[in-house]
Design an enzyme around this catalytic site. Structure first.
Site, short mmCIF file in Angstrom:
data_model
loop_
_atom_site.label_atom_id
_atom_site.label_comp_id
_atom_site.label_asym_id
_atom_site.label_seq_id
_atom_site.Cartn_x
_atom_site.Cartn_y
_atom_site.Cartn_z
CG HIS A 71 25.92 16.11 2.70
ND1 HIS A 71 26.60 16.24 3.96
CD2 HIS A 71 26.81 15.98 1.54
CE1 HIS A 71 27.98 16.06 3.47
NE2 HIS A 71 28.09 15.88 2.12
CD GLU A 96 31.38 14.97 3.03
OE1 GLU A 96 31.54 13.72 2.70
OE2 GLU A 96 30.91 16.00 2.74
CG HIS A 140 28.23 11.98 -1.18
ND1 HIS A 140 29.45 11.47 -0.56
CD2 HIS A 140 28.43 13.61 -0.97
CE1 HIS A 140 29.89 12.43 -0.09
NE2 HIS A 140 29.32 13.72 -0.30
CD GLU A 141 26.19 16.26 -2.49
OE1 GLU A 141 25.80 16.89 -1.45
OE2 GLU A 141 27.29 16.09 -2.87
#
Length: 492
Positions: A260, A286, A256-257
């Site tokens: 980003h 996101e 997930h990160e």
């Protein structure tokens, strides 16, 4: 020198100072000794005071006026749009308030972490009351007589309103809750069993980060209480957290990160130290983290490859084959924590937070009543009781650091990701063949070229529309979720 070049040179220094402020925040979450919280609060206040002074410098208005009508590139015009918008917003917020917000939220983060560890909401309440009061004051200044929550939301998603989000969530909630009821009526797939060495988790997380294109020559991976991404350009950093009983917490928060951070690393280098040199909004940001984590990282083809990596790293993990592993990765169960939620229930967690924070900002919900309101709403939405504060209103860091208006961008990012996934799979028909080999390059390249490279060049929804060929709607996300979980759980 022209007014335009003077303005952009001044902005370059402001952007550099803002990056330094961001590095202070990263250090606070990862390396700073616990006893330094009060001192760090003063440091934050000092640098935010400097930034506020620069962002309200009266020369900016003169440079903007002098640049009107000047011949400029598309990128320069977009830079001026961002500078004018930020200047107008910052002018409305008194310097003393900006510095106090920086000081209080810096201290509040440490108080939240301690209260969360102790499951003691009352210990955090005095800080929460200060943060809410300061954000209300800021929102009132920004709204200038308009909706206070919309003014705070605009900090994270320009052009969005709570009313439009309400309509979108109203469309999403019935389909999600109906599917959730059907899924929870089925037998729950088996999860992983055993304990998982935390150093091995970080090693595998590092492999996964590289697999998704994270450039470790321009980034790093550390641990923190709450996973996050920080920085950009040639210094984009991520964190993760580990649990010996739940390796997915580490592995999927890392993916997930990475989404980003890859967005930040993928922005056109020519935009560094300009207003275009970061993600255009948190919703678009996101969209990248969620599509990396879910549509790619939790897909059947990719998890078939990941199953091999897991068994090579940990040995027996309690599931026997790739299909069972896919089911374990995507299983839907009664749980409490947003960051560990499955795709089906995740947006319901966000809707809860959206409604509660709007009520706090409006004054309809007092911070002292938050824990009870959270527990009551959770029981109504999910059907079971919250046993302790760390699984309830203390689980997220956001309100401690003043991020009111941030939560709904997670669901907006999911909506954007649904649109991007549909367009990407049309453009790359053999994508699953690559994912089954652990090769994310076709997907991450498409995302870099169609979303990430633009940085702040376009408006948020415009970025998605250009990539997908149509304005974003919730339909592709809902269709994707329904198809995935109907297949996974054998529903009719």
């Amino acid at each position: 020198m022209t007014a335009l070049s003077d303005l952009l040179e001044f902005q370059k220094e402001t952007e550099a100072l803002a990056a330094i402020a961001g590095r202070l925040e990263w250090d606070q979450e990862t390396m700073m000794p616990r006893g330094a919280a009060e001192q760090r609060g003063e440091e934050h206040a000092a640098i935010q005071g400097v930034l506020h002074a620069r962002r309200t410098d009266p020369r900016i208005a003169d440079w903007l006026a002098a640049s009107d009508g000047a011949e400029m590139t598309q990128a320069q015009a977009a830079m001026l749009r961002h500078i004018r918008r930020d200047y107008d917003k910052t002018q409305k917020v008194p310097a003393k308030l900006a510095a106090e917000l920086a000081r209080v939220t810096s201290v509040a983060q440490g108080k939240w972490a301690a209260a969360r560890a102790a499951d003691d909401f009352k210990a955090f309440l005095p800080m929460l009351e200060q943060v809410v009061a300061l954000r209300q004051e800021e929102g009132q200044a920004l709204a200038d007589g308009g909706d206070v929550y919309d003014a705070l939301l605009d900090n994270y998603e320009a052009d969005m309103t709570a009313g439009r989000l309400d309509a979108m969530f109203g469309e999403m909630r019935p389909r999600l809750t109906a599917l959730r009821e059907k899924v929870l009526a089925q037998p729950e797939p088996k999860g992983l069993t055993g304990t998982f060495d935390e150093q091995d988790q970080v090693a595998l997380a590092t492999t996964l980060a590289s697999t998704f294109g994270y450039d470790f020559t321009r980034g790093r991976l550390d641990r923190s209480v709450h996973p996050f991404s920080s920085g950009g350009g040639s210094d984009a950093r991520i964190t993760t957290r580990t649990s010996a009983e739940d390796p997915f917490n580490c592995l999927y928060s890392t993916i997930h990160e990475v989404g980003h951070a890859c967005y930040e690393q993928g922005i056109d280098p020519a935009y560094l130290f300009t207003p275009l040199g970061q993600g255009v909004s948190m919703g678009v940001h996101e969209s990248q983290s969620r599509i990396y984590e879910n549509q790619l990282g939790r897909s059947r083809p990719f998890t078939s490859w990941m199953f091999g990596e897991m068994t090579r790293t940990f040995g027996d993990i309690g599931v026997s084959d790739a299909d069972a592993f896919y089911a374990a990765v995507n299983r839907v169960r009664k749980d409490f924590v947003r960051t560990e939620s499955d795709e089906l229930q995740y947006n319901l967690h966000i809707m809860l937070r959206f409604d509660l924070e709007r009520a706090m900002v409006s004054g309809d919900l007092k911070p002292a009543d938050l824990e009870t309101a959270w527990n009551d709403r959770f029981k109504a939405d999910f059907g079971y009781d919250v046993p302790r504060a760390s699984l309830g209103c203390l689980q997220d860091v956001h309100w401690s650091v003043g991020l009111f208006g941030y939560f709904p961008t997670y669901s907006l990012g999911n909506v954007y990701a649904g649109c991007l996934n549909a367009a990407m799979r049309t453009a790359i028909p053999d994508l699953d063949d690559h994912l089954a080999k652990g090769d994310t390059t076709p997907a991450t390249t498409w995302l870099r070229q169609n979303v990430q490279t633009h940085g702040g060049l376009y408006r948020p929804a415009e970025v998605i529309e250009k990539a997908c060929g149509a304005a974003p709607t919730a339909a592709p996300l809902l269709d994707y979720i329904e198809a995935k979980f109907t297949d996974l759980y054998g529903l009719q």
